[in-house]
Design a protein around this motif. Structure first.
Motif, PDB file in Angstrom:
ATOM      1  N   SER A 134      73.617  80.261  50.189  1.00 46.91           N
ATOM      2  CA  SER A 134      72.229  80.338  49.750  1.00 46.91           C
ATOM      3  C   SER A 134      72.102  81.039  48.410  1.00 46.91           C
ATOM      4  CB  SER A 134      71.390  81.082  50.797  1.00 46.91           C
ATOM      5  OG  SER A 134      71.957  82.357  51.077  1.00 46.91           O
ATOM      6  N   THR A 135      73.089  81.878  48.066  1.00 49.34           N
ATOM      7  CA  THR A 135      73.101  82.574  46.779  1.00 49.34           C
ATOM      8  C   THR A 135      74.352  82.168  46.025  1.00 49.34           C
ATOM      9  OG1 THR A 135      71.976  84.444  47.792  1.00 49.34           O
ATOM     10  CG2 THR A 135      72.978  84.812  45.646  1.00 49.34           C
ATOM     11  N   TYR A 136      74.177  81.632  44.834  1.00 56.55           N
ATOM     12  CA  TYR A 136      75.314  81.064  44.108  1.00 56.55           C
ATOM     13  C   TYR A 136      75.854  82.010  43.041  1.00 56.55           C
ATOM     14  CZ  TYR A 136      78.133  77.599  41.622  1.00 56.55           C
ATOM     15  OH  TYR A 136      79.162  76.920  41.040  1.00 56.55           O
ATOM     16  N   ASP A 137      75.026  82.367  42.084  1.00 58.06           N
ATOM     17  CA  ASP A 137      75.498  83.133  40.929  1.00 58.06           C
ATOM     18  C   ASP A 137      75.278  84.631  41.146  1.00 58.06           C
ATOM     19  OD1 ASP A 137      76.496  83.858  38.517  1.00 58.06           O
ATOM     20  OD2 ASP A 137      74.735  83.260  37.370  1.00 58.06           O
ATOM     21  N   VAL A 138      75.889  85.184  42.190  1.00 52.42           N
ATOM     22  CA  VAL A 138      75.667  86.600  42.499  1.00 52.42           C
ATOM     23  C   VAL A 138      76.321  87.518  41.476  1.00 52.42           C
ATOM     24  CG1 VAL A 138      75.423  86.168  44.956  1.00 52.42           C
ATOM     25  CG2 VAL A 138      77.681  86.631  44.025  1.00 52.42           C
ATOM     26  N   SER A 139      77.354  87.069  40.773  1.00 56.99           N
ATOM     27  CA  SER A 139      78.074  87.938  39.842  1.00 56.99           C
ATOM     28  C   SER A 139      77.400  88.057  38.486  1.00 56.99           C
ATOM     29  CB  SER A 139      79.511  87.431  39.663  1.00 56.99           C
ATOM     30  OG  SER A 139      80.249  87.616  40.851  1.00 56.99           O
ATOM     31  N   SER A 140      76.453  87.169  38.208  1.00 54.73           N
ATOM     32  CA  SER A 140      75.829  87.216  36.893  1.00 54.73           C
ATOM     33  C   SER A 140      75.008  88.485  36.699  1.00 54.73           C
ATOM     34  CB  SER A 140      74.930  85.999  36.694  1.00 54.73           C
ATOM     35  OG  SER A 140      73.877  86.004  37.642  1.00 54.73           O
ATOM     36  N   LEU A 141      74.720  89.179  37.783  1.00 55.46           N
ATOM     37  CA  LEU A 141      73.957  90.418  37.674  1.00 55.46           C
ATOM     38  C   LEU A 141      74.798  91.554  37.095  1.00 55.46           C
ATOM     39  CD1 LEU A 141      72.112  90.288  41.114  1.00 55.46           C
ATOM     40  CD2 LEU A 141      71.246  89.582  38.878  1.00 55.46           C
ATOM     41  N   THR A 142      76.106  91.491  37.242  1.00 55.39           N
ATOM     42  CA  THR A 142      76.981  92.574  36.811  1.00 55.39           C
ATOM     43  C   THR A 142      78.018  92.125  35.798  1.00 55.39           C
ATOM     44  OG1 THR A 142      78.435  92.155  38.694  1.00 55.39           O
ATOM     45  CG2 THR A 142      76.699  93.796  38.991  1.00 55.39           C
ATOM     46  N   ASN A 143      78.006  90.852  35.430  1.00 49.13           N
ATOM     47  CA  ASN A 143      78.965  90.331  34.461  1.00 49.13           C
ATOM     48  C   ASN A 143      78.219  89.655  33.320  1.00 49.13           C
ATOM     49  OD1 ASN A 143      81.906  90.511  35.730  1.00 49.13           O
ATOM     50  ND2 ASN A 143      80.483  89.966  37.384  1.00 49.13           N
ATOM     51  N   THR A 144      78.850  89.617  32.179  1.00 45.96           N
ATOM     52  CA  THR A 144      78.207  89.015  31.015  1.00 45.96           C
ATOM     53  C   THR A 144      78.181  87.500  31.106  1.00 45.96           C
ATOM     54  OG1 THR A 144      80.340  89.042  29.855  1.00 45.96           O
ATOM     55  CG2 THR A 144      78.856  90.916  29.527  1.00 45.96           C
ATOM     56  N   THR A 145      79.057  86.922  31.912  1.00 46.85           N
ATOM     57  CA  THR A 145      79.070  85.479  32.089  1.00 46.85           C
ATOM     58  C   THR A 145      78.775  85.151  33.541  1.00 46.85           C
ATOM     59  OG1 THR A 145      81.466  85.500  32.494  1.00 46.85           O
ATOM     60  CG2 THR A 145      80.721  85.103  30.236  1.00 46.85           C
ATOM     61  N   PRO A 146      78.030  84.080  33.794  1.00 47.27           N
ATOM     62  CA  PRO A 146      77.707  83.723  35.179  1.00 47.27           C
ATOM     63  C   PRO A 146      78.942  83.248  35.935  1.00 47.27           C
ATOM     64  CG  PRO A 146      76.990  82.006  33.681  1.00 47.27           C
ATOM     65  CD  PRO A 146      77.427  83.149  32.818  1.00 47.27           C
ATOM     66  N   MET A 147      78.905  83.420  37.238  1.00 52.11           N
ATOM     67  CA  MET A 147      80.010  82.968  38.075  1.00 52.11           C
ATOM     68  C   MET A 147      79.886  81.471  38.330  1.00 52.11           C
ATOM     69  SD  MET A 147      81.216  84.306  41.825  1.00 52.11           S
ATOM     70  CE  MET A 147      79.746  83.771  42.667  1.00 52.11           C
ATOM     71  N   LYS A 148      81.022  80.799  38.321  1.00 50.32           N
ATOM     72  CA  LYS A 148      81.081  79.389  38.674  1.00 50.32           C
ATOM     73  C   LYS A 148      82.068  79.215  39.821  1.00 50.32           C
ATOM     74  CE  LYS A 148      80.075  77.800  33.969  1.00 50.32           C
ATOM     75  NZ  LYS A 148      80.553  76.974  32.831  1.00 50.32           N
ATOM     76  N   VAL A 149      81.716  78.350  40.749  1.00 47.93           N
ATOM     77  CA  VAL A 149      82.597  78.035  41.883  1.00 47.93           C
ATOM     78  C   VAL A 149      82.815  76.538  41.867  1.00 47.93           C
ATOM     79  CG1 VAL A 149      82.969  78.227  44.365  1.00 47.93           C
ATOM     80  CG2 VAL A 149      81.534  79.906  43.193  1.00 47.93           C
ATOM     81  N   ASN A 150      83.961  76.125  41.372  1.00 49.77           N
ATOM     82  CA  ASN A 150      84.245  74.698  41.295  1.00 49.77           C
ATOM     83  C   ASN A 150      85.348  74.243  42.240  1.00 49.77           C
ATOM     84  OD1 ASN A 150      83.589  75.038  37.836  1.00 49.77           O
ATOM     85  ND2 ASN A 150      82.307  73.901  39.273  1.00 49.77           N
ATOM     86  N   TYR A 151      86.021  75.196  42.903  1.00 55.26           N
ATOM     87  CA  TYR A 151      87.132  74.828  43.765  1.00 55.26           C
ATOM     88  C   TYR A 151      87.066  75.618  45.066  1.00 55.26           C
ATOM     89  CZ  TYR A 151      89.095  72.675  39.587  1.00 55.26           C
ATOM     90  OH  TYR A 151      89.279  71.894  38.483  1.00 55.26           O
ATOM     91  N   SER A 152      87.506  74.972  46.154  1.00 55.05           N
ATOM     92  CA  SER A 152      87.582  75.655  47.441  1.00 55.05           C
ATOM     93  C   SER A 152      88.783  75.144  48.222  1.00 55.05           C
ATOM     94  CB  SER A 152      86.302  75.453  48.251  1.00 55.05           C
ATOM     95  OG  SER A 152      86.107  74.083  48.569  1.00 55.05           O
ATOM     96  N   GLU A 153      89.187  75.934  49.211  1.00 56.46           N
ATOM     97  CA  GLU A 153      90.329  75.611  50.073  1.00 56.46           C
ATOM     98  C   GLU A 153      89.988  76.101  51.480  1.00 56.46           C
ATOM     99  OE1 GLU A 153      94.684  77.580  50.559  1.00 56.46           O
ATOM    100  OE2 GLU A 153      94.323  76.572  48.633  1.00 56.46           O
ATOM    101  N   VAL A 154      90.401  75.354  52.495  1.00 56.67           N
ATOM    102  CA  VAL A 154      90.078  75.723  53.868  1.00 56.67           C
ATOM    103  C   VAL A 154      91.300  75.507  54.752  1.00 56.67           C
ATOM    104  CG1 VAL A 154      88.675  75.193  55.899  1.00 56.67           C
ATOM    105  CG2 VAL A 154      87.640  75.161  53.636  1.00 56.67           C
ATOM    106  N   THR A 155      91.612  76.514  55.581  1.00 64.61           N
ATOM    107  CA  THR A 155      92.642  76.375  56.606  1.00 64.61           C
ATOM    108  C   THR A 155      91.962  76.428  57.970  1.00 64.61           C
ATOM    109  OG1 THR A 155      94.356  77.404  55.238  1.00 64.61           O
ATOM    110  CG2 THR A 155      94.723  77.374  57.617  1.00 64.61           C
ATOM    111  N   VAL A 156      92.263  75.440  58.805  1.00 66.34           N
ATOM    112  CA  VAL A 156      91.642  75.352  60.126  1.00 66.34           C
ATOM    113  C   VAL A 156      92.732  75.375  61.182  1.00 66.34           C
ATOM    114  CG1 VAL A 156      90.067  74.066  61.612  1.00 66.34           C
ATOM    115  CG2 VAL A 156      89.789  73.968  59.125  1.00 66.34           C
ATOM    116  N   SER A 157      92.622  76.289  62.133  1.00 65.04           N
ATOM    117  CA  SER A 157      93.587  76.406  63.218  1.00 65.04           C
ATOM    118  C   SER A 157      92.982  75.835  64.497  1.00 65.04           C
ATOM    119  CB  SER A 157      93.976  77.869  63.440  1.00 65.04           C
ATOM    120  OG  SER A 157      94.538  78.419  62.274  1.00 65.04           O
ATOM    121  N   GLY A 158      93.655  74.834  65.062  1.00 65.72           N
ATOM    122  CA  GLY A 158      93.208  74.272  66.326  1.00 65.72           C
ATOM    123  C   GLY A 158      92.701  72.852  66.263  1.00 65.72           C
ATOM    124  N   VAL A 159      92.905  72.155  65.138  1.00 63.37           N
ATOM    125  CA  VAL A 159      92.447  70.769  65.056  1.00 63.37           C
ATOM    126  C   VAL A 159      93.473  69.841  65.679  1.00 63.37           C
ATOM    127  CG1 VAL A 159      91.009  71.119  63.040  1.00 63.37           C
ATOM    128  CG2 VAL A 159      93.399  70.515  62.736  1.00 63.37           C
TER     129      VAL A 159
END
Length: 294
Positions: free
Chosen positions: A151-176
């Motif tokens: 629900s909140t994306y750019d949470v780091s822009s409040l404390t950093n000079t550049t906004p945060m970007k999230v372009n990559y993710s990884e997921v490990t699932v145990s039990g499939v």
């Protein structure tokens, strides 16, 4: 004495129109499904050594419908299995469709996260042929869809000079599960799978679209993966890594409910230091959402 109908059986035409049920909440809206595999068995579908007939149909016009014309013996009972997917290049197939009764996952050791080409649909039907027939078949997803949204994306822009970007993710699932049994609608086997780092459903876009719609709200879509479920409803452990321009964010959720043809949405402030999230089980990719755990 052999009955005359066996010596000279009447052959009748049967036409199947096979379509994927509309899934507006998947990333590609199932529009990438372009090949249908089918197999026909007699009444001994579980024990038969091989199908009586099999083949493939391609969706040449891209309308999400596959038409299959067969000639079958009247007054006989047949079992039909259909599996539709995104056609992949030779050697890069996601699924083993040699025997559609048990579809195996070929690429579990080399899967990418957020890969819509893993989408697939299936159906099993038994029909007693009494004459010429036009029959429509609706396919459904064999998977649970695991979505991750913040629900909140750019949470780091409040404390950093550049906004945060999230372009990559990884997921490990145990039990499939490792195999999907189309006859029972359940998975078989149990293992840990890592869906390796890949672009989020938003890709490289700064506009953070498309949005994940869940629980009657919109969330920034950080991850999407298809999972094979053991039993009717199962729980798996999920480890998430979000690769951001201000460092990696890791989250572990030990008990996540998943169900075939349902969406499980892990949503909330996933990028904050104090993670607050809900787990929502979405009924057959449609509203209303059911809150499973807070």
């Amino acid at each position: 004495m052999i009955h005359e109908s066996i010596l000279d059986p009447e052959i009748v035409p049967v036409t199947f129109v096979v379509r994927t049920v509309e899934q507006t909440k998947a990333i590609a809206d199932a529009s990438n499904i372009d090949i249908l595999y089918w197999q026909v068995f007699d009444t001994d579908v579980e024990t038969a050594a091989a199908p009586m007939a099999e083949g493939i149909v391609r969706d040449s016009d891209g309308d999400g419908r596959f038409t299959l014309d067969l000639s079958l013996i009247q007054n006989q009972t047949y079992n039909f299995i259909f599996w539709a997917q995104d056609e992949q290049p030779a050697g890069a197939e996601h699924y083993d469709v040699t025997d559609l009764r048990r579809v195996g996952i070929v690429t579990y050791d080399d899967e990418l996260a957020n890969d819509e080409t893993r989408a697939a649909f299936y159906a099993c039907e038994q029909l007693h042929i009494t004459g010429t027939l036009d029959h429509e078949v609706t396919l459904y997803r064999p998977f649970a869809q695991l979505n991750l949204g913040t629900s909140t994306y750019d949470v780091s822009s409040l404390t950093n000079t550049t906004p945060m970007k999230v372009n990559y993710s990884e997921v490990t699932v145990s039990g499939v599960a490792e195999v999907f049994n189309t006859l029972t609608g359940k998975g078989e086997g149990r293992r840990e799978v890592t869906f390796q780092m890949n672009q989020t459903p938003n890709g490289e876009q700064d506009a953070v679209t498309p949005m994940l719609e869940a629980n009657n709200q919109s969330y920034y879509w950080l991850g999407m993966n298809y999972l094979i479920v053991n039993d009717d409803l199962d729980n798996v452990a999920v480890d998430m890594i979000f690769y951001t321009t201000h460092g990696d964010v890791q989250i572990n959720v030990p008990n996540v409910p998943i169900k075939e043809n349902h969406r499980t949405n892990i949503i909330g402030d996933l990028l904050t230091s104090e993670v607050v999230f809900d787990i929502v089980l979405d009924d057959m990719f449609e509203n209303p959402d059911i809150i499973v755990e807070n």
